[in-house]
Design a protein around this motif. Sequence first.
Motif, PDB file in Angstrom:
ATOM      1  N   GLY A 288       0.792  -1.220   0.000  1.00 40.64           N
ATOM      2  CA  GLY A 288       0.000   0.000   0.000  1.00 40.64           C
ATOM      3  C   GLY A 288       0.825   1.270   0.000  1.00 40.64           C
ATOM      4  N   THR A 289       2.024   1.231   0.598  1.00 38.38           N
ATOM      5  CA  THR A 289       2.861   2.429   0.633  1.00 38.38           C
ATOM      6  C   THR A 289       3.414   2.762  -0.748  1.00 38.38           C
ATOM      7  N   THR A 290       3.854   1.737  -1.480  1.00 39.71           N
ATOM      8  CA  THR A 290       4.396   1.964  -2.825  1.00 39.71           C
ATOM      9  C   THR A 290       3.304   2.422  -3.775  1.00 39.71           C
ATOM     10  N   VAL A 291       2.150   1.771  -3.714  1.00 36.60           N
ATOM     11  CA  VAL A 291       1.023   2.176  -4.553  1.00 36.60           C
ATOM     12  C   VAL A 291       0.623   3.615  -4.233  1.00 36.60           C
ATOM     13  N   GLY A 292       0.582   3.962  -2.954  1.00 34.95           N
ATOM     14  CA  GLY A 292       0.235   5.327  -2.558  1.00 34.95           C
ATOM     15  C   GLY A 292       1.202   6.348  -3.130  1.00 34.95           C
ATOM     16  N   CYS A 293       2.508   6.033  -3.094  1.00 28.64           N
ATOM     17  CA  CYS A 293       3.504   6.950  -3.659  1.00 28.64           C
ATOM     18  C   CYS A 293       3.305   7.126  -5.159  1.00 28.64           C
ATOM     19  N   LEU A 294       3.044   6.044  -5.856  1.00 30.09           N
ATOM     20  CA  LEU A 294       2.861   6.126  -7.307  1.00 30.09           C
ATOM     21  C   LEU A 294       1.586   6.876  -7.668  1.00 30.09           C
ATOM     22  N   LEU A 295       0.515   6.674  -6.910  1.00 30.47           N
ATOM     23  CA  LEU A 295      -0.722   7.413  -7.155  1.00 30.47           C
ATOM     24  C   LEU A 295      -0.516   8.908  -6.914  1.00 30.47           C
ATOM     25  N   ALA A 296       0.214   9.241  -5.848  1.00 33.31           N
ATOM     26  CA  ALA A 296       0.506  10.646  -5.564  1.00 33.31           C
ATOM     27  C   ALA A 296       1.352  11.258  -6.673  1.00 33.31           C
ATOM     28  N   PHE A 297       2.346  10.514  -7.143  1.00 32.65           N
ATOM     29  CA  PHE A 297       3.212  10.985  -8.231  1.00 32.65           C
ATOM     30  C   PHE A 297       2.411  11.181  -9.510  1.00 32.65           C
ATOM     31  N   ASP A 298       1.523  10.243  -9.803  1.00 31.16           N
ATOM     32  CA  ASP A 298       0.680  10.337 -10.990  1.00 31.16           C
ATOM     33  C   ASP A 298      -0.153  11.617 -10.976  1.00 31.16           C
ATOM     34  N   GLU A 299      -0.700  11.967  -9.823  1.00 32.15           N
ATOM     35  CA  GLU A 299      -1.502  13.188  -9.709  1.00 32.15           C
ATOM     36  C   GLU A 299      -0.644  14.429  -9.918  1.00 32.15           C
ATOM     37  N   LEU A 300       0.559  14.439  -9.337  1.00 31.16           N
ATOM     38  CA  LEU A 300       1.439  15.593  -9.505  1.00 31.16           C
ATOM     39  C   LEU A 300       1.847  15.772 -10.964  1.00 31.16           C
ATOM     40  N   LEU A 301       2.059  14.658 -11.665  1.00 28.12           N
ATOM     41  CA  LEU A 301       2.490  14.729 -13.062  1.00 28.12           C
ATOM     42  C   LEU A 301       1.425  15.310 -13.985  1.00 28.12           C
ATOM     43  N   LYS A 302       0.199  15.376 -13.515  1.00 26.62           N
ATOM     44  CA  LYS A 302      -0.871  15.942 -14.347  1.00 26.62           C
ATOM     45  C   LYS A 302      -0.733  17.457 -14.490  1.00 26.62           C
ATOM     46  N   ARG A 303       0.070  18.073 -13.596  1.00 23.55           N
ATOM     47  CA  ARG A 303       0.177  19.529 -13.668  1.00 23.55           C
ATOM     48  C   ARG A 303       1.616  20.063 -13.615  1.00 23.55           C
ATOM     49  N   GLU A 304       2.599  19.196 -13.389  1.00 25.08           N
ATOM     50  CA  GLU A 304       3.978  19.675 -13.343  1.00 25.08           C
ATOM     51  C   GLU A 304       4.958  18.555 -13.685  1.00 25.08           C
ATOM     52  N   ARG A 305       6.201  18.941 -13.975  1.00 24.07           N
ATOM     53  CA  ARG A 305       7.263  17.992 -14.278  1.00 24.07           C
ATOM     54  C   ARG A 305       8.400  18.169 -13.277  1.00 24.07           C
ATOM     55  N   PHE A 306       9.174  17.125 -13.111  1.00 24.19           N
ATOM     56  CA  PHE A 306      10.219  17.115 -12.100  1.00 24.19           C
ATOM     57  C   PHE A 306      11.540  16.703 -12.754  1.00 24.19           C
TER      58      PHE A 306
END
Length: 274
Positions: A117-135
């Motif tokens: 659940g921790t890894t999935v949570g990180c990837l879901l959070a990253f996916d949301e951030l990528l919708k509006r910015e790049r890193f």
Amino acid sequence: MAEAAAVALDSDPLLEGATYSILEEDEDRGIWRIDAFPNDEDDARGVETRLRAHDGLSVTVETLADADWLALSLSGLPPVRAGRFFIYGAHDQGVVPKNAVSLKIDAGAAFGTGHHGTTVGCLLAFDELLKRERFGRVLDVGCGTGVLAIAAAKTGSKVALGTDIDAPSVRIANENAKLNLSGARFVHAFGLNDRRVRGQGPYDLVFANILAPPLVSLSQDIREALRPGGAAILSGLLRTQERRVAAAYLSRGFVLERRIRRDAWSALVLRRVG
């Protein structure tokens, strides 16, 4: 009740080497399950004592037969979809969807198949951030198999660096980076002041999927590793530990943007504002 028991296991310094998982088996009936895998008899007695101290828990102790549990467990793991990311093992080579960022991960002796659940949570959070910015520059603290830094590299990050205090994990992560034809790189380092880590900063994003106590102790180091306005995705913590971890970062000039919960686990998205 199960969450309280898990916190008790987590807080016992004598059980640092014991491995356990916690999951919600039946949401409607409120049934939770803890599976603990002690390393020796002392750990087994300590885990059993901690669990039996909580009224309402049914505790069963079994001796497992010798087997290649890692190979058996990995062979039965289904692929995981987390937003745009698709994490799979060699046995699922033929089921990768064309519209996904595919991550082929061999866990070996490292943490991070993508199912937790921790890894999935990180990837879901990253996916949301990528919708509006790049890193452009991403750091993964406690990289395990390297799945998070590899995900960053495969979505355009020019620098995707992972660190771990466990040398076998670093070796496995670098193997996974090559397997995925990614530019992610991993180093064996103790802390964020290592010159190989510091020299690539400041970072636009820092992942730290570790445990609550080190997340708290690393709050200042993670702040210094980030540029102003940079984001941190933190996990490895239980829902009951959210307040403690968030407080440490809020006091360092972060704001909490989002929390993602999977089973008993939580991922926090924070932003450095100062």
